[in-house]
Design a protein around this motif. Structure first.
Motif, PDB file in Angstrom:
ATOM      1  N   ASN A  79       0.875  -1.136  -0.205  1.00  0.00           N
ATOM      2  CA  ASN A  79       0.053  -0.010  -0.045  1.00  0.00           C
ATOM      3  C   ASN A  79       0.820   1.412  -0.060  1.00  0.00           C
ATOM      4  OD1 ASN A  79      -1.874   1.988   0.429  1.00  0.00           O
ATOM      5  ND2 ASN A  79      -2.376   1.339   2.657  1.00  0.00           N
ATOM      6  N   ARG A  99       1.313   2.979   6.938  1.00  0.00           N
ATOM      7  CA  ARG A  99       1.835   3.416   8.171  1.00  0.00           C
ATOM      8  C   ARG A  99       2.780   2.153   8.846  1.00  0.00           C
ATOM      9  NH1 ARG A  99      -2.745   4.651   7.152  1.00  0.00           N
ATOM     10  NH2 ARG A  99      -3.443   7.044   7.110  1.00  0.00           N
ATOM     11  N   PRO A 100       3.567   2.606   9.716  1.00  0.00           N
ATOM     12  CA  PRO A 100       4.599   1.620  10.473  1.00  0.00           C
ATOM     13  C   PRO A 100       3.977   0.622  10.833  1.00  0.00           C
ATOM     14  CG  PRO A 100       5.459   3.945  10.806  1.00  0.00           C
ATOM     15  CD  PRO A 100       4.055   4.050  10.356  1.00  0.00           C
ATOM     16  N   TRP A 101       2.635   0.742  11.600  1.00  0.00           N
ATOM     17  CA  TRP A 101       1.902  -0.410  12.280  1.00  0.00           C
ATOM     18  C   TRP A 101       0.877  -1.006  11.600  1.00  0.00           C
ATOM     19  CZ3 TRP A 101       1.573   5.009  12.977  1.00  0.00           C
ATOM     20  CH2 TRP A 101       0.144   5.633  12.807  1.00  0.00           C
ATOM     21  N   ASP A 102       0.912  -0.910  10.252  1.00  0.00           N
ATOM     22  CA  ASP A 102       0.090  -1.569   9.539  1.00  0.00           C
ATOM     23  C   ASP A 102       0.385  -3.186   9.442  1.00  0.00           C
ATOM     24  OD1 ASP A 102      -1.531   0.409   8.804  1.00  0.00           O
ATOM     25  OD2 ASP A 102      -0.672   0.626   6.692  1.00  0.00           O
ATOM     26  N   GLY A 103       1.515  -3.523   9.527  1.00  0.00           N
ATOM     27  CA  GLY A 103       1.912  -4.991   9.582  1.00  0.00           C
ATOM     28  C   GLY A 103       1.403  -5.593   8.286  1.00  0.00           C
ATOM     29  N   ASP A 104       0.875  -6.660   8.146  1.00  0.00           N
ATOM     30  CA  ASP A 104       0.461  -7.529   7.061  1.00  0.00           C
ATOM     31  C   ASP A 104      -0.559  -6.810   6.341  1.00  0.00           C
ATOM     32  OD1 ASP A 104       2.136  -9.581   7.702  1.00  0.00           O
ATOM     33  OD2 ASP A 104       0.684 -10.824   8.473  1.00  0.00           O
ATOM     34  N   THR A 105      -1.336  -5.910   6.861  1.00  0.00           N
ATOM     35  CA  THR A 105      -2.436  -5.156   6.042  1.00  0.00           C
ATOM     36  C   THR A 105      -1.878  -4.440   5.066  1.00  0.00           C
ATOM     37  OG1 THR A 105      -2.587  -3.608   7.802  1.00  0.00           O
ATOM     38  CG2 THR A 105      -4.153  -5.302   8.024  1.00  0.00           C
ATOM     39  N   HIS A 108      -0.346  -5.267   2.837  1.00  0.00           N
ATOM     40  CA  HIS A 108      -0.131  -5.914   1.461  1.00  0.00           C
ATOM     41  C   HIS A 108      -1.320  -5.748   0.848  1.00  0.00           C
ATOM     42  CE1 HIS A 108       2.723  -8.789   3.949  1.00  0.00           C
ATOM     43  NE2 HIS A 108       3.439  -7.890   3.580  1.00  0.00           N
ATOM     44  N   VAL A 109      -1.327  -5.344  -0.637  1.00  0.00           N
ATOM     45  CA  VAL A 109      -2.526  -5.379  -1.185  1.00  0.00           C
ATOM     46  C   VAL A 109      -2.444  -6.460  -2.515  1.00  0.00           C
ATOM     47  CG1 VAL A 109      -4.292  -4.089  -2.559  1.00  0.00           C
ATOM     48  CG2 VAL A 109      -2.626  -3.085  -0.645  1.00  0.00           C
ATOM     49  N   GLY A 133      -4.127   2.053  -3.532  1.00  0.00           N
ATOM     50  CA  GLY A 133      -4.105   2.452  -2.183  1.00  0.00           C
ATOM     51  C   GLY A 133      -5.399   2.632  -1.803  1.00  0.00           C
TER      52      GLY A 133
END
Lengths: 176, 468
Positions: free
Chosen positions: A78, A82-88, A90-91, A167
């Motif tokens: 994406n 943001r730094p805390w997005d983790g796996d999410t 990924h798109v 995005g």
């Protein structure tokens, strides 16, 4: 029951000091609440005001990665992560290379309710595991409840890389 | 002389005035007829809420509400944190019981006419509590941040995206951004642990206040009719003649039920354990078939079964209309008979609603409309269908597997249920109809004309003609 008034009330004038204080207090509280409400509501409802098209061009890989007449799963990051997005962050998306120059890039999300569609190269169909929607290889609707064909990314080729406008989550309100 | 304990109690009583509080609340008079097992469901729901708050606070000590760490912290709770698995299990089963007991409470108050004059606000605040509780169930399912939670959010966003005019904005409001990401989980965490429980506390206070001001509904007697002009005086008289203090006269059954409920939740938690988390919430892992928790299975089923042309309309209007109808109920039918024995329509409504939601949820558990995505490679054609077949027919059988036909079509009970089972297909369709169906599709089947060459169609149809 009985009016007790410890202060020196000006009972003969129309407005007592107490009433005056009450009105002033209510007015000041209301004004304060209204002023503080502006940033609070603005913060909570910022989704309504911020630009809805937060998308960007993002590379999903060199075009040699995609053999002609094949459809492949690609996972891109994406662009607004943001730094805390983790796996999410990924798109996933499906890239179909029609021939040398022509591509189609489909969102993973079924147009019915957003579940991830899977590509079956043998029958050349995308199938959705949730409510059984199916799409042909060009993304058009084949069967089941989806109201339209797969969402298709805008794309371009730049310096030998396939770029998509990514995005955000495509929905019927805002297809890609 | 009084001992030091009594002295302390008196000293406290002088300051706290617990006795007056007690008389105004737990000790208030209720009709003796409410000393019935039908009247324990409200306190049961409240008990579930208290259990949810306590276990929820415990879980929040460890849970990390970030998309990066939430799933890992759930695994930690399950496997490393002492008793973490049990607390998660109690919280999960507590929610199931809360929704179930609340539903029964609602059915009981509906059937006993408790929503009628003058208890309109009690009913309406109860409806708001129902919505808050369902909101807790959905947001809680998101906090169990796994694959199902991720795609469940996608489904929520897709539903929002169907709202006319402001769909795109609602999607952003739900997801706290243009896509499911870090802020989405923070938003649901805030709703689940601050906004909704806070609202529930406030509205439960209102709900209980109304029970005190307007009294608990008396056990309905057939033939006893509610009239606006006389009801409150009649209720006063009932309390005067047959009133007993709630505590200690009536509370006994509530306590027995509370104990049984606590034991039931504990037993389920110990026996069945916590729910999930399923696979990690990585959208790149697309080999998943998301499914909601049982509260929302009926909605999931409706979304598969509605004809597409009415889907968006019903999806957006039916819930609103349903809620509006529930809230308007005391004003539509505010007076008259209370007893279910004299209200056949009310009884029928409950029966129909339960049968509808129940059968939809039951269908939702095995989702016959979903293709079995692995059937083509994992569910072979039974050998007795292949014995004595010609090479052409066997080639057709191989094609039936390879072209994923089995994902939607069952043979001998194995395979998808999306399309009709093919066991006797040749008895239903002629040779020409079979060819036509394969090539053109139709009736909810994709057209395979472009994906099969003529010799493949011939082989496939030759095999299908042996299925009779």
């Amino acid at each position: 029951m009985t009016e007790t008034c410890g202060c020196a009330c000006a009972q003969d004038t129309g407005v007592s000091r107490r009433k005056m204080m009450l009105r002033l207090g209510a007015g000041m509280t209301a004004a304060g609440a209204a002023l503080m409400g502006v940033p609070i509501l603005g913060f909570v409802l910022s989704a309504f005001t911020r630009p809805t098209h937060a998308q960007e061009w993002v590379s999903i890989g060199p075009i040699e990665q995609f053999p002609a007449e094949q459809t492949r799963l690609v996972v891109y990051q994406n662009p607004a992560t943001r730094p805390w997005d983790g796996d999410t962050a990924h798109v996933p998306c499906w890239v179909r290379r029609i021939d040398e120059q022509r591509f189609q890039v489909f969102a993973i999300n079924c147009t019915h309710l957003g579940c991830p569609v899977r590509w079956f190269p043998e029958s050349k169909l995308f199938m959705c595991p949730c409510h059984g929607g199916a799409f042909y290889e060009d993304g058009s609707h084949a069967s089941g409840p989806p109201p339209r064909g797969l969402f298709e990314y805008q794309h371009k080729i730049e310096d030998g890389h396939l770029m998509v406008m990514g995005g955000y989550l495509p929905t019927l309100a805002e297809p890609l | 002389m009084a001992g030091p304990c009594t002295a302390l109690a008196l000293w406290l009583e002088e300051r706290l005035q617990v006795r007056r509080l007690y008389e105004a609340t737990a000790g208030h008079k209720v009709p003796a007829s409410t000393n019935s097992w039908f009247y324990v469901l409200g306190s049961g729901t409240l008990l579930c809420f208290v259990i949810q708050v306590v276990t929820g606070i415990c879980l929040a000590f460890v849970y990390v509400p970030s998309t990066d760490q939430a799933w890992t912290s759930l695994q930690y709770l399950n496997h490393q944190q002492a008793l973490g698995w049990l607390l998660r299990a109690i919280h999960n089963w507590g929610s199931t019981f809360m929704v179930a007991i609340m539903t029964l409470h609602m059915v009981q108050t509906f059937l006993f006419g408790a929503f009628k004059f003058p208890r309109e606000l009690t009913w309406i605040s109860g409806c708001v509590l129902l919505l808050c509780t369902l909101g807790m169930a959905f947001t809680g399912q998101v906090l169990r941040f796994d694959q199902d939670a991720y795609w469940g959010l996608g489904i929520g966003a897709s539903i929002m995206g169907r709202v006319p005019m402001i769909g795109a904005q609602l999607v952003q409001l739900l997801l706290a951004g243009p896509i499911i990401a870090g802020e989405t989980l923070s938003r649901f965490f805030t709703l689940h642990v601050l906004v909704l429980p806070g609202s529930i506390l406030a509205i439960v206070s209102l709900h209980l206040r109304l029970v005190l001001t307007k009294g608990i509904n008396e056990y309905p007697t057939p033939g006893k009719v509610v009239r606006r002009e006389t009801y409150e005086a009649e209720y006063e008289q009932l309390l005067h003649e047959k009133g007993v203090p709630f505590a200690p006269h009536v509370i006994g059954r509530d306590l027995v039920f509370a104990g049984a409920l606590t034991l039931a939740i504990l037993a389920c938690a110990v026996v069945f354990g916590p729910a999930g988390p399923s696979g990690p919430p990585d959208p790149a892992l697309i080999h998943t078939a998301p499914k909601p928790d049982f509260f929302f299975l009926s909605v999931y089923a409706v979304l598969a079964l509605l004809p597409p042309y009415m889907e968006t309309f019903l999806l957006l209007t039916a819930p609103l209309a349903g809620i509006a109808l529930l809230m308007a109920l005391p004003f539509i039918s505010g007076v008259g008979e209370k007893s279910p024995r004299r209200r056949p329509v009310a009884v029928l409504t409950v029966v129909v609603a339960f049968l509808t939601l129940g059968s939809l949820a039951w269908l939702g558990t095995f989702a016959p409309w979903s293709p079995r995505m692995e059937a083509w490679s994992s569910t072979p054609i039974p050998t007795h269908y292949l014995q004595g077949r010609s090479p052409l027919e066997r080639r057709g059988a191989a094609l039936m597997q390879a072209k994923q036909c089995r994902n939607c079509h069952a043979l001998d009970g194995g395979g998808g249920l999306r399309g009709p089972a093919l066991d006797g297909v040749a008895a239903r369709l002629t040779h020409d109809q079979l060819i036509r169906q394969v090539i053109q599709g139709g009736g909810n089947m994709p057209a395979y004309g472009k994906n099969l060459n003529p010799s493949e169609v011939t082989a496939l149809v030759a095999f299908m003609e042996t299925l009779r």
